[in-house]
Write a protein that holds these residues in place. Structure first.
Motif, mmCIF file in Angstrom:
data_model
loop_
_atom_site.group_PDB
_atom_site.id
_atom_site.type_symbol
_atom_site.label_atom_id
_atom_site.label_comp_id
_atom_site.label_asym_id
_atom_site.label_seq_id
_atom_site.Cartn_x
_atom_site.Cartn_y
_atom_site.Cartn_z
ATOM 1 N N ALA A 135 -6.556 23.001 -45.524
ATOM 2 C CA ALA A 135 -5.416 23.068 -44.541
ATOM 3 C C ALA A 135 -4.083 23.431 -44.858
ATOM 4 N N LEU A 136 -3.243 23.978 -44.258
ATOM 5 C CA LEU A 136 -2.008 24.188 -44.641
ATOM 6 C C LEU A 136 -0.774 23.346 -44.155
ATOM 7 N N VAL A 137 -0.188 23.080 -44.752
ATOM 8 C CA VAL A 137 0.928 21.886 -44.188
ATOM 9 C C VAL A 137 2.312 22.421 -44.017
ATOM 10 N N PHE A 138 2.731 22.370 -42.469
ATOM 11 C CA PHE A 138 3.907 22.856 -42.037
ATOM 12 C C PHE A 138 4.595 21.647 -41.735
ATOM 13 N N GLY A 139 5.556 21.023 -42.489
ATOM 14 C CA GLY A 139 6.313 19.921 -42.234
ATOM 15 C C GLY A 139 5.330 18.752 -42.201
ATOM 16 N N GLN A 140 5.205 18.190 -41.051
ATOM 17 C CA GLN A 140 4.131 17.013 -40.708
ATOM 18 C C GLN A 140 2.913 17.449 -40.151
ATOM 19 N N GLU A 141 2.718 18.659 -40.019
ATOM 20 C CA GLU A 141 1.356 19.256 -39.542
ATOM 21 C C GLU A 141 0.563 19.924 -40.642
ATOM 22 N N GLU A 142 -0.852 19.340 -40.564
ATOM 23 C CA GLU A 142 -1.870 19.804 -41.227
ATOM 24 C C GLU A 142 -2.755 20.830 -40.254
ATOM 25 N N LEU A 143 -2.745 22.157 -40.534
ATOM 26 C CA LEU A 143 -3.520 23.074 -39.739
ATOM 27 C C LEU A 143 -4.353 23.668 -40.464
ATOM 28 N N ARG A 144 -5.612 23.766 -39.930
ATOM 29 C CA ARG A 144 -6.555 24.589 -40.483
ATOM 30 C C ARG A 144 -6.955 25.860 -39.498
ATOM 31 N N LEU A 145 -7.622 26.639 -40.098
ATOM 32 C CA LEU A 145 -8.169 27.749 -39.339
ATOM 33 C C LEU A 145 -8.420 27.776 -37.883
ATOM 34 N N SER A 146 -9.237 26.696 -37.559
ATOM 35 C CA SER A 146 -9.662 26.345 -36.128
ATOM 36 C C SER A 146 -8.386 25.968 -35.274
ATOM 37 N N ASP A 147 -7.153 25.647 -35.831
ATOM 38 C CA ASP A 147 -6.064 25.346 -34.936
ATOM 39 C C ASP A 147 -5.312 26.582 -34.660
ATOM 40 N N PHE A 148 -5.577 27.900 -35.183
ATOM 41 C CA PHE A 148 -4.841 28.731 -34.949
ATOM 42 C C PHE A 148 -5.591 29.787 -33.974
ATOM 43 N N ALA A 149 -5.069 30.390 -32.825
ATOM 44 C CA ALA A 149 -5.891 31.145 -31.811
ATOM 45 C C ALA A 149 -5.721 32.450 -32.191
ATOM 46 N N ALA A 150 -5.018 33.139 -33.282
ATOM 47 C CA ALA A 150 -4.708 34.229 -33.656
ATOM 48 C C ALA A 150 -4.046 34.515 -34.924
ATOM 49 N N VAL A 151 -3.845 35.560 -35.633
ATOM 50 C CA VAL A 151 -3.312 36.104 -36.900
ATOM 51 C C VAL A 151 -2.541 37.261 -36.410
ATOM 52 N N HIS A 152 -1.228 37.304 -37.051
ATOM 53 C CA HIS A 152 -0.503 38.380 -37.216
ATOM 54 C C HIS A 152 -0.310 38.739 -38.857
ATOM 55 N N ALA A 153 -0.288 39.988 -39.302
ATOM 56 C CA ALA A 153 0.052 40.087 -40.623
ATOM 57 C C ALA A 153 0.819 41.284 -40.868
ATOM 58 N N SER A 154 2.008 41.499 -41.539
ATOM 59 C CA SER A 154 2.763 42.483 -41.975
ATOM 60 C C SER A 154 2.919 42.621 -43.320
ATOM 61 N N PRO A 155 1.863 43.102 -44.057
ATOM 62 C CA PRO A 155 2.063 43.101 -45.596
ATOM 63 C C PRO A 155 3.118 44.165 -45.923
ATOM 64 N N PRO A 156 3.495 44.242 -47.079
ATOM 65 C CA PRO A 156 4.433 44.835 -47.260
ATOM 66 C C PRO A 156 4.458 46.328 -47.238
ATOM 67 N N CYS A 157 5.427 47.079 -46.653
ATOM 68 C CA CYS A 157 5.151 48.733 -46.118
ATOM 69 C C CYS A 157 5.791 49.384 -47.189
ATOM 70 N N GLN A 158 6.643 49.262 -48.172
ATOM 71 C CA GLN A 158 7.067 49.997 -49.119
ATOM 72 C C GLN A 158 6.264 50.904 -49.807
ATOM 73 N N GLY A 159 5.139 50.462 -50.106
ATOM 74 C CA GLY A 159 4.001 51.190 -50.717
ATOM 75 C C GLY A 159 3.462 52.291 -50.141
ATOM 76 N N TYR A 160 3.635 52.391 -48.552
ATOM 77 C CA TYR A 160 2.759 53.194 -47.803
ATOM 78 C C TYR A 160 4.072 54.166 -47.074
ATOM 79 N N SER A 161 5.390 53.916 -47.371
ATOM 80 C CA SER A 161 6.352 54.653 -46.517
ATOM 81 C C SER A 161 6.541 56.057 -47.139
ATOM 82 N N ILE A 162 6.776 56.864 -46.426
ATOM 83 C CA ILE A 162 7.311 58.260 -46.845
ATOM 84 C C ILE A 162 8.437 58.352 -47.679
#
Length: 300
Positions: free
Chosen positions: A61-88
């Protein structure tokens, strides 16, 4: 009704999160840099984003303040990995000697393992088939993705961004670029801070954070379609489950079934998906045409 949670990896100051909130999601951010998290408007966690995703995949579980959330608690995932290595921009003489993390490929590999609908955002230099990727032998990192531009939403900037997803989304019409870009970021006769904030709805960010942030209008558009996709997927799965579950006449329980041809009359009839189930209870499914029963696959 509680809002569906979306895990916002590499969250920064929360440009993407703001858009998802406007679309009806409850964002939870994860970023290794504590500075932008000071301005993040939602529950957040300061740690390596990929390590956080690995923890969820292990069942932790990941602890966000008073909440312990597991994968099943999330409906979806967004990711924005660092872009500098791919930028022109890395082709500029004063940046060529710098090295940046290349995290698109490992991020996608982990996102696929979640089984959740996901969105991965990055710069246009990371698009599939980009010359910069071929030159550096990074073709595997290329994203087969659609992109969004500020002009699609009447905003005062271009800022093209790729959005790769494991579900279908559609972009608005892309207006012709007929404005002069100033300082690489803004167009028009004024490029001051107030105009940028008004155009991109970033009143909580610093100027430096705005330069790399995702406009909330982008992820609001993506999030609205994600909501529809999730609702459609859930309804389809429910119908599929209802259609596949049949009462077993022998053991009195429901078994998952699929339509198979009757060996006598070849009429399609529901039969057990699992051979183990059929063997254990000698499932008594009867053909509606010829009334043959007792395990079609054992009838010679």
């Amino acid at each position: 009704m509680d809002k569906p949670r979306i895990l916002d990896l590499f969250s920064g100051s929360g440009g993407a999160a703001k858009g998802y909130e406007m679309a009806g999601f409850a964002p939870y951010g994860v970023d290794l840099d504590p500075k932008p998290l000071k301005h993040y408007l939602y529950p957040s966690l300061c740690m390596d984003a990929l390590f956080a995703l690995e923890m969820l995949l292990r069942g932790d579980a990941l602890v966000f303040g008073q909440e312990e959330l597991r994968l099943s608690d999330f409906a979806a995932v967004h990711a924005s990995p660092p872009c500098q290595g791919y930028s022109i921009m890395q082709n500029l003489p004063w940046l060529r000697h710098k090295t940046y993390p290349l995290l698109i490929l490992p991020t996608i590999e982990l996102l696929e393992k979640t089984g959740k609908p996901y969105v991965l955002e990055n710069v246009m230099g990371a698009r599939n088939g980009a010359k910069g990727l071929k030159k550096r032998g990074l073709e595997a990192h290329g994203l087969k993705a659609g992109y969004l531009c500020g002009t699609m939403f009447g905003m005062g900037m271009y800022r093209h961004r790729l959005f790769a997803a494991n579900w279908l989304w559609l972009a608005p019409e892309h207006p012709k670029h007929d404005f002069v870009i100033r300082r690489g970021r803004d167009f028009g006769n004024s490029g001051d801070m107030a105009n940028r904030r008004e155009a991109a709805c970033w009143p909580w960010m610093t100027q430096r954070e705005q330069r790399q942030a995702i406009p909330p209008a982008y992820t609001e558009h993506i999030g609205q379609q994600l909501m529809l996709s999730m609702a459609s997927r859930n309804e389809g799965q429910k119908e599929k489950r209802m259609a596949q579950l049949q009462w077993c006449r022998w053991c009195g329980r429901k078994h998952r079934t699929e339509v198979k041809p009757c060996p006598r009359c070849h009429c399609g009839t529901p039969q057990p998906v699992s051979a183990k189930v059929a063997e254990q209870c000698y499932t008594d499914y009867e053909c509606e045409i010829c009334h043959e029963s007792r395990g079609y696959e054992r009838v010679e």
